[in-house]
Design a protein around this motif. Sequence first.
Motif, PDB file in Angstrom:
ATOM      1  N   LEU A  67       0.726  -1.196  -0.026  1.00 13.12           N
ATOM      2  CA  LEU A  67      -0.047   0.099  -0.084  1.00 13.12           C
ATOM      3  C   LEU A  67       0.775   1.224  -0.132  1.00 13.12           C
ATOM      4  O   LEU A  67       0.446   2.416  -0.085  1.00 13.12           O
ATOM      5  CB  LEU A  67      -0.883   0.041   1.250  1.00 13.12           C
ATOM      6  N   SER A  68       2.194   1.170   0.170  1.00  9.74           N
ATOM      7  CA  SER A  68       2.852   2.275   0.086  1.00  9.74           C
ATOM      8  C   SER A  68       4.249   2.094  -1.026  1.00  9.74           C
ATOM      9  O   SER A  68       4.368   1.152  -1.364  1.00  9.74           O
ATOM     10  CB  SER A  68       3.756   2.465   1.498  1.00  9.74           C
ATOM     11  N   ILE A  69       4.538   3.270  -1.432  1.00 13.67           N
ATOM     12  CA  ILE A  69       5.492   3.067  -2.307  1.00 13.67           C
ATOM     13  C   ILE A  69       7.143   2.780  -1.743  1.00 13.67           C
ATOM     14  O   ILE A  69       8.069   2.415  -2.517  1.00 13.67           O
ATOM     15  CB  ILE A  69       5.896   4.470  -3.184  1.00 13.67           C
ATOM     16  N   ASP A  70       7.308   2.807  -0.434  1.00  8.70           N
ATOM     17  CA  ASP A  70       8.393   2.521   0.327  1.00  8.70           C
ATOM     18  C   ASP A  70       8.138   1.045   0.595  1.00  8.70           C
ATOM     19  O   ASP A  70       7.642   0.646   1.622  1.00  8.70           O
ATOM     20  CB  ASP A  70       8.337   3.244   1.792  1.00  8.70           C
ATOM     21  N   ARG A  71       9.052   0.190  -0.210  1.00 13.12           N
ATOM     22  CA  ARG A  71       8.764  -1.459  -0.273  1.00 13.12           C
ATOM     23  C   ARG A  71       9.899  -2.210  -0.008  1.00 13.12           C
ATOM     24  O   ARG A  71      10.923  -1.676  -0.193  1.00 13.12           O
ATOM     25  CB  ARG A  71       7.956  -1.593  -1.462  1.00 13.12           C
ATOM     26  N   LEU A  72       9.597  -3.587   0.391  1.00 13.18           N
ATOM     27  CA  LEU A  72      10.636  -4.599   0.075  1.00 13.18           C
ATOM     28  C   LEU A  72      10.237  -5.337  -1.252  1.00 13.18           C
ATOM     29  O   LEU A  72       9.293  -5.581  -1.672  1.00 13.18           O
ATOM     30  CB  LEU A  72      10.584  -5.512   1.478  1.00 13.18           C
ATOM     31  N   GLU A  73      11.650  -5.647  -1.743  1.00 13.61           N
ATOM     32  CA  GLU A  73      11.442  -6.386  -3.039  1.00 13.61           C
ATOM     33  C   GLU A  73      11.830  -7.778  -2.657  1.00 13.61           C
ATOM     34  O   GLU A  73      13.125  -7.755  -2.209  1.00 13.61           O
ATOM     35  CB  GLU A  73      12.329  -5.985  -4.021  1.00 13.61           C
ATOM     36  N   ILE A  74      11.125  -8.756  -2.690  1.00 18.02           N
ATOM     37  CA  ILE A  74      11.522 -10.064  -2.281  1.00 18.02           C
ATOM     38  C   ILE A  74      11.665 -11.000  -3.718  1.00 18.02           C
ATOM     39  O   ILE A  74      10.417 -10.973  -4.485  1.00 18.02           O
ATOM     40  CB  ILE A  74      10.437 -10.706  -1.631  1.00 18.02           C
ATOM     41  N   ILE A  75      12.685 -11.442  -3.889  1.00 21.91           N
ATOM     42  CA  ILE A  75      13.188 -12.487  -5.111  1.00 21.91           C
ATOM     43  C   ILE A  75      12.998 -13.896  -4.543  1.00 21.91           C
ATOM     44  O   ILE A  75      13.757 -14.054  -3.508  1.00 21.91           O
ATOM     45  CB  ILE A  75      14.570 -12.125  -5.630  1.00 21.91           C
ATOM     46  N   TYR A  76      12.374 -14.552  -5.345  1.00 22.35           N
ATOM     47  CA  TYR A  76      12.144 -15.867  -4.571  1.00 22.35           C
ATOM     48  C   TYR A  76      12.054 -16.909  -5.745  1.00 22.35           C
ATOM     49  O   TYR A  76      11.917 -16.510  -7.001  1.00 22.35           O
ATOM     50  CB  TYR A  76      10.869 -16.202  -3.764  1.00 22.35           C
ATOM     51  N   ALA A  77      12.447 -17.965  -5.502  1.00 20.90           N
ATOM     52  CA  ALA A  77      12.601 -19.359  -6.400  1.00 20.90           C
ATOM     53  C   ALA A  77      13.508 -19.137  -7.640  1.00 20.90           C
ATOM     54  O   ALA A  77      13.913 -18.012  -7.801  1.00 20.90           O
ATOM     55  CB  ALA A  77      11.042 -19.625  -6.965  1.00 20.90           C
ATOM     56  N   SER A  78      13.871 -20.286  -8.136  1.00 19.63           N
ATOM     57  CA  SER A  78      14.916 -20.217  -9.144  1.00 19.63           C
ATOM     58  C   SER A  78      14.619 -19.373 -10.496  1.00 19.63           C
ATOM     59  O   SER A  78      15.607 -18.951 -11.034  1.00 19.63           O
ATOM     60  CB  SER A  78      15.279 -21.666  -9.547  1.00 19.63           C
ATOM     61  N   ASP A  79      13.348 -19.127 -10.578  1.00 20.56           N
ATOM     62  CA  ASP A  79      13.102 -18.319 -11.955  1.00 20.56           C
ATOM     63  C   ASP A  79      12.957 -16.958 -11.751  1.00 20.56           C
ATOM     64  O   ASP A  79      12.201 -16.140 -12.494  1.00 20.56           O
ATOM     65  CB  ASP A  79      11.719 -19.038 -12.686  1.00 20.56           C
ATOM     66  N   PHE A  80      13.424 -16.517 -10.586  1.00 20.58           N
ATOM     67  CA  PHE A  80      13.306 -15.004 -10.242  1.00 20.58           C
ATOM     68  C   PHE A  80      11.835 -14.423 -10.116  1.00 20.58           C
ATOM     69  O   PHE A  80      11.831 -13.281 -10.875  1.00 20.58           O
ATOM     70  CB  PHE A  80      14.392 -14.136 -11.173  1.00 20.58           C
ATOM     71  N   ASN A  81      11.148 -15.017  -9.542  1.00 23.02           N
ATOM     72  CA  ASN A  81       9.893 -14.457  -9.106  1.00 23.02           C
ATOM     73  C   ASN A  81       9.743 -13.257  -8.133  1.00 23.02           C
ATOM     74  O   ASN A  81      10.980 -13.293  -7.522  1.00 23.02           O
ATOM     75  CB  ASN A  81       8.717 -15.402  -8.629  1.00 23.02           C
ATOM     76  N   MET A  82       9.284 -12.481  -8.162  1.00 22.56           N
ATOM     77  CA  MET A  82       9.167 -11.269  -7.244  1.00 22.56           C
ATOM     78  C   MET A  82       7.760 -10.731  -6.771  1.00 22.56           C
ATOM     79  O   MET A  82       6.896 -10.865  -7.296  1.00 22.56           O
ATOM     80  CB  MET A  82       9.693  -9.854  -8.271  1.00 22.56           C
ATOM     81  N   ALA A  83       7.984 -10.445  -5.754  1.00 24.36           N
ATOM     82  CA  ALA A  83       6.847  -9.575  -4.785  1.00 24.36           C
ATOM     83  C   ALA A  83       7.270  -8.469  -4.102  1.00 24.36           C
ATOM     84  O   ALA A  83       8.289  -8.344  -3.638  1.00 24.36           O
ATOM     85  CB  ALA A  83       6.440 -10.802  -3.635  1.00 24.36           C
ATOM     86  N   LEU A  84       6.359  -7.487  -4.218  1.00 20.27           N
ATOM     87  CA  LEU A  84       6.507  -6.389  -3.463  1.00 20.27           C
ATOM     88  C   LEU A  84       5.532  -6.003  -2.476  1.00 20.27           C
ATOM     89  O   LEU A  84       4.597  -6.000  -2.685  1.00 20.27           O
ATOM     90  CB  LEU A  84       6.641  -4.938  -4.344  1.00 20.27           C
ATOM     91  N   ILE A  85       6.220  -5.781  -1.403  1.00 16.18           N
ATOM     92  CA  ILE A  85       5.444  -5.841  -0.095  1.00 16.18           C
ATOM     93  C   ILE A  85       5.796  -4.322   0.878  1.00 16.18           C
ATOM     94  O   ILE A  85       6.755  -3.865   0.441  1.00 16.18           O
ATOM     95  CB  ILE A  85       5.553  -7.006   0.839  1.00 16.18           C
TER      96      ILE A  85
END
Length: 105
Positions: A67-85
């Motif tokens: 909900l904010s622009i100040d985020r954490l970028e999480i790279i996961y799994a071997s195919d470089f999936n990304m989640a921003l939280i």
Amino acid sequence: MVAFRDYMVLVFTVPLAFLLAWRWYKTGYEVKADYLIIYSGPLKKKILITDIESMKQTKNPLASYALSIDRLEIIYASDFNMALISPKDKDSFIKLVKKVTLKSI
């Protein structure tokens, strides 16, 4: 005819407002023994903790579970999936995930 148009506007705006409110009030993150669970309104994403490759702070404007622009970028799994939280206390969140994974992220 004007009344019909007004009802059509309501048919589209009320559900949209409901979904936006649901997303706003139901966005959160849980760290369980094996998973990081991300909630955003009706959506739920599970990331296996051992699959997390890296986490870094970012201001990436992509659409995400944050909900904010100040985020954490999480790279996961071997195919470089990304989640921003955007947890409230990013440093504590990173420490908690590191504690659960027992590896340097």
